[in-house]
Motif scaffolding. Sequence first.
Motif: not given
Length: 283
Positions: A163-164, A279-281, A257-259
């Motif tokens: 996950x991210x 994007x998360x980074x 919020x996880x992907x």
Amino acid sequence: MELKWLEDFLSLARTGSFSRSAVERHVTQPAFGRRIRALEGWLGVALVDRSTYPTALTPEGRLFLETAEETVRRLHGSRDALRARIRPPPRTVSVAALHTLALTVFPGWFRDVEARTGPLGSRLLPDDFHACVQALAEGGYDLLLTYHHPLVPIPLDPAAFPHLTIGRDSLVPVHRPGPAADRPGLGYPRDSFLGRVAALAGDGAAAAHVNENAMAEALKFMVLAGHGRAWLPESLVARELADGSLVAAGPGTALEIRLYRRAGRGGAVEAVWAAAAALAAGP
């Protein structure tokens, strides 16, 4: 008769344990047991000897095992063959997302992903937590967009489903302007994801809920109509909190919020995952 009953039975025959099979099938142990009993009720015979440990199959269960294996194999084979005939373009991803996130997060997030990957097709399943987890676990969907709270575990093997964290939200107690103390509670089913988070957040009105709904969006409109107060994702009520049509009754509780993804899928899924990680980074 449901296909998942057969898949549950095959899992139980393999593990010999209701608890291990419930984890493997991503359901609670009571729900798993009800599904096995439903299969036995449909067949009209007992398939499992519950007096032994590890759990053993009855003679009728051993006879039925081969039929169940063949039925599941042929159904999955037919499904794969039919899907291959109408397979979507290779740059398409399928995403299971909680109702709220399908409305508040997915559109903008997917736009930002496409800015990095180029145009993509998508197949979106907006549903509740359990249905979305099951959709990913059973292989029908590539990605899962969900909330996460550290005290409400997500039953996915991290090696098979990495996950991210792609964003943050919070669950906030809200009501229409005016005193909140005498407003009835509006809540989620206690076994739902947001219901468990609300209980952990200290929803003292949980025992006095006068309206219950698994969809945060439906509870939002009940609150706006003056039916009471509820814990709602802040992203879902940001506009109403800003314009004063709703007010917060206290501090919220943080949510990630996880992907999640199914490991091993390449192509468009790998491209989306790389874009989501970038994007998360941040910049």
